[in-house]
Write an enzyme that holds these catalytic residues in place. Structure first.
Site, PDB file in Angstrom:
ATOM      1  CG  ASP A 281      -2.143   0.878   1.004  1.00 19.38           C
ATOM      2  OD1 ASP A 281      -3.144   0.727   1.718  1.00 19.38           O
ATOM      3  OD2 ASP A 281      -2.075   1.744   0.109  1.00 19.38           O
TER       4      ASP A 281
HETATM    5  C1  GLC Z   1      -4.385   4.336  -0.181  1.00 21.64           C
HETATM    6  C2  GLC Z   1      -5.220   3.175   0.301  1.00 21.64           C
HETATM    7  C3  GLC Z   1      -5.312   2.054  -0.662  1.00 21.64           C
HETATM    8  C4  GLC Z   1      -5.282   2.626  -2.057  1.00 21.64           C
HETATM    9  C5  GLC Z   1      -3.885   3.193  -2.296  1.00 21.64           C
HETATM   10  C6  GLC Z   1      -3.738   3.840  -3.665  1.00 21.64           C
HETATM   11  O1  GLC Z   1      -3.656   4.888   0.861  1.00 21.64           O
HETATM   12  O2  GLC Z   1      -4.910   2.614   1.575  1.00 21.64           O
HETATM   13  O3  GLC Z   1      -6.510   1.337  -0.377  1.00 21.64           O
HETATM   14  O4  GLC Z   1      -5.560   1.628  -3.013  1.00 21.64           O
HETATM   15  O5  GLC Z   1      -3.530   4.123  -1.295  1.00 21.64           O
HETATM   16  O6  GLC Z   1      -4.520   4.990  -3.738  1.00 21.64           O
END
Ligand code: GLC
Length: 748
Positions: A281
């Site tokens: 993430d």
């Molecule tokens: C965010 C979220 C995740 C998302 C990623 C890309 O912080 O936790 O669910 O897909 O970043 O935006």
């Protein structure tokens, strides 16, 4: 006439041939991967493991792509730009490896569907699959071929803002919804231009953050991981072939998800055979330093790679440190090659090597009539009728003037919900607009917001709202949460209605007019008082682009509510965590608890009994998992089991008679629960194992049939093995998790 043996041999040969052709395809794919890999430098390999935020465009970025230092990007602003970047990667870099472009397409791309918590309330995997297929079509037309969804975090804590993105508290319901969404996104052929790779997220137990506060620590045991949190991910990968998986921000039991080699290697790769891509993430590789699990960027890169994270999202620990780690002998080239194989496999499966560009001449399908109608159906099926005193809904033709009040009646932006990156509020059809458009001929609608937005504390416009209410035959008051109050990083310590909303409902209830309260929110709210002050209550979640037309038809009975709660509603935030499938305990609550005001003065310490409840809140939730009313009523009878004793290899056939005993056609979500009476560990008081949506006309009866494989009763036992234990079980069927018919059976 061919002998039966002929058909047996024929189908056996067909089966063997299909197995052979699949393995031939897989071998061909692996050969292609090896061919590309063999021509790559170490720097180019590391580049494939590097994911860049497309919002930060620069000449340096173009040069990075040209030199093979970027493998994927998220948030690239347009299909034209996607093609421009793809051209650099495909035609100007030495390897010619295409980029894969990702985006958070969570509950719709342009045509916004209800938030996933609302979609779960439909208990309709088919409409969830349709919604994902539509989102994939709309997104892929803009060059997006990878979405970071479905989120399948089991969520038992309404303080956590991301409960909005989840499918709620139940493992089985989450499994069914996650698989449906993945099938919708990926289609039958991932290489088709209208398919996009899905991402099972967030791995793992992110929904159990302590205090419901986002990004916080979790401490979930392996047994709970195995029985509650991991099964949706396992099903997503083993049944739906989910192409990718995303690690979560939290450290569980002290180990950050992006550094957990046991879960990412032993469980994900070895036990489940996952051959897709693991992506971290947002910056969660680098954040392992903040967590104190890694010393610095180089250590974070080492631990992330060794744990099995193939792609680092937006932080650059991999790009900046892997070469040194290899030259220092702290990482082996093989682990890099394995990660790059996974990435190349994804790109080949997406067809990007043969079809990297987006067709800019293709007419967009966004907001097409069929897409809008599907979004409307999804919204209708997501609504949960919580109260309907004296059946004041659906609205009768005697009602000639309706007062529409409240901050959420015409909240085009907020109605779309939390992850509406690409949704356009101008396309949202709000309840106010839809009621006027669809029913303005039969009914006079008069409107006053009363409160400007959900957090507004001003009561200055109450008097106008009250005046309108007194002129009307019925009041529809739309309250809830602005979209920003749920979703990522938006935790709440109090989950009551914000601002002066509660006061507004109280004031309206004093007018003596029938009050219908409609709640648009991204989570359960503690609305016991408002429920008491309302004649009817509909929970709308954040219903998306077509929420208005959906609620208009539901209110006037053109369609009938069928939604059921995918999450328990607490009476008080202090009851959290509160969920239906909790383990049995030694002193369960009883119905005769003594509550605060009933306690006699100078009561003796043990005089109130010794059971598990709150003196100031009792034990019961406000509403239980699986609860939801209809405009009609349903009666369950004649629950029959095919046998009362069986082995784990057998199936139990269950039938129950369901009768529509009311005046309206309606759809009931028939729910099947089991309870393991005794096990090698404490077991949940009940667990959802199956459900069916059954539509019946007034007076109609249907024998509803379930086939329950006894293997579905398997759980992670005292010896850390997944087994079906012999013993006594209860089987329950009903329209929610509490009001059920019960039968016993025994597993040998
Ligand atoms: C965010 C979220 C995740 C998302 C990623 C890309 O912080 O936790 O669910 O897909 O970043 O935006």
């Amino acid at each position: 006439m061919k002998s039966p043996h002929f058909f047996i041999y024929f189908f056996l040969l067909l089966f063997l041939f299909s197995i052979k052709s699949i393995s031939a395809q897989e071998n061909e794919l692996e050969n292609k991967i090896e061919k590309v890999l063999s021509k790559m430098t170490l720097r180019e390999k590391i580049g494939q493991m590097n994911q860049i935020n497309g919002r930060n465009l620069s000449d340096q970025l173009y040069e990075q792509i040209r030199s093979g230092e970027v493998g994927s990007m998220l948030n690239v602003g347009s299909p034209e730009l996607v093609n421009q970047l793809q051209k650099i990667a495909r035609e100007e870099s030495k390897t010619g490896i295409p980029l894969v472009i990702a985006r958070d397409v969570i509950h719709g791309f342009k045509t916004m569907f209800p938030i996933p918590l609302g979609q779960a309330a439909s208990f309709d995997p088919d409409i969830v699959e349709i919604g994902a297929k539509i989102a994939a079509k709309e997104a892929s037309e803009r060059g997006i071929r990878w979405t970071f969804a479905p989120m399948m975090d089991i969520s038992r804590d309404a303080r956590w803002g991301r409960i909005a993105e989840s499918f709620g508290e139940d493992t089985y319901l989450t499994q069914m919804m996650a698989v449906a969404m993945i099938k919708g996104f990926q289609g039958k052929d991932l290489s088709k231009p209208s398919s996009i790779a899905a991402s099972a997220k967030h791995f793992i137990a992110y929904g159990a953050v302590e205090g419901g506060r986002d990004y916080n620590t979790t401490n979930i045991t392996e047994r709970q991981l195995r029985n509650i949190y991991l099964p949706p991910f396992e099903k997503a990968i083993r049944e739906a072939n989910c192409a990718t998986l995303m690690t979560s921000f939290n450290a569980n039991d002290g180990i950050p998800a992006s550094g957990n080699d046991y879960l990412l290697k032993n469980v994900l790769r070895e036990e489940w055979g996952f051959d897709g891509v693991v992506v971290s993430d947002w910056a969660s590789i680098k954040e392992m330093i903040q967590i104190g699990f890694c010393e610095d960027n180089k250590d974070a890169a080492r631990k992330g790679v060794l744990a099995g994270v193939d792609i680092e999202m937006v932080s650059s620990c991999y790009l900046e440190n892997i070469e040194a780690l290899i030259s220092e002998g702290k990482l082996q080239q093989k682990v890099i090659d394995d990660a790059v194989r996974n990435i190349l496999r994804l790109k080949f499966r997406l067809g990007l090597f043969t079809n990297p560009y987006t067709d800019l001449n293709k007419k967009t399908s966004s907001y097409s009539e069929s897409h809008l109608q599907a979004a409307k159906q999804a919204a209708e099926e997501s609504f949960v009728l919580l109260k309907n005193k004296n059946n004041i809904l659906p609205i009768s033709n005697k009602v000639k003037t309706i007062a529409i009040i409240g901050p959420m009646a015409d909240a085009a932006h907020d109605q779309m919900g939390t992850w509406s990156f690409d949704g356009e509020k101008e396309m949202t059809q709000t309840p106010l607009q839809a009621l006027r458009k669809q029913y303005g001929k039969e009914v006079k609608f008069i409107y006053e917001q009363g409160i400007a937005y959900s957090r507004d504390t001003s009561t200055a416009r109450f008097s106008k709202a009250i005046t309108l209410a007194k002129q009307a035959d019925m009041v529809l008051v739309f309250v809830g949460e602005e979209a920003i109050l749920s979703g990522e990083a938006h935790s709440l310590a109090q989950i009551n209605l914000k601002g002066a909303q509660s006061e507004l409902i109280a004031a309206l209830s004093k007018t003596g007019k029938p009050v219908v309260t409609l709640v648009m929110a991204g989570r359960p709210l503690t609305i016991a008082k408002e429920i008491d002050q309302s004649d009817a209550v509909l929970y709308l979640w954040h219903p998306g682009t077509m929420g208005g037309p959906a609620i208009a038809d539901i209110l006037f009975g053109k369609s009938v509510p069928s939604g059921k709660l995918p999450v328990t509603f607490p009476k008080y935030v202090g009851q959290i965590p509160v969920y239906y499938n909790h383990d049995k305990i030694g002193r369960p609550a009883t119905k005769k608890e003594t509550l605060l005001q009933e306690i006699p003065l100078e009561a003796k310490q043990s005089s109130l009994g010794t059971s598990s409840y709150y003196l100031d809140a009792g034990f019961d939730a406000l509403f239980d998992f699986g609860y939801g009313l209809s405009y009609t009523t349903f009666e369950y009878s004649n629950l029959v089991l095919s046998t009362v004793t069986l082995s784990e290899s057998e199936d139990l056939t269950v039938t129950v008679d369901l009768k529509n005993t009311g005046r309206y056609q309606g759809t009931e979500v028939v729910q099947l629960y089991t309870a393991d009476i005794f096990g090698s560990t404490a077991r949940p008081i009940k667990e959802l194992k199956d459900f069916k949506r059954i539509s019946l006309k007034p007076g109609e009866t249907q024998k509803v049939r379930f086939i329950l494989p006894i293997s579905k009763l398997a759980f992670w036992d005292i010896n850390n093995k997944k087994v079906v234990e012999a013993g006594q079980f209860n089987l329950m069927v009903g329209g929610n998790s509490q009001e059920v018919l019960i039968k016993e059976f025994k597993v040998l």
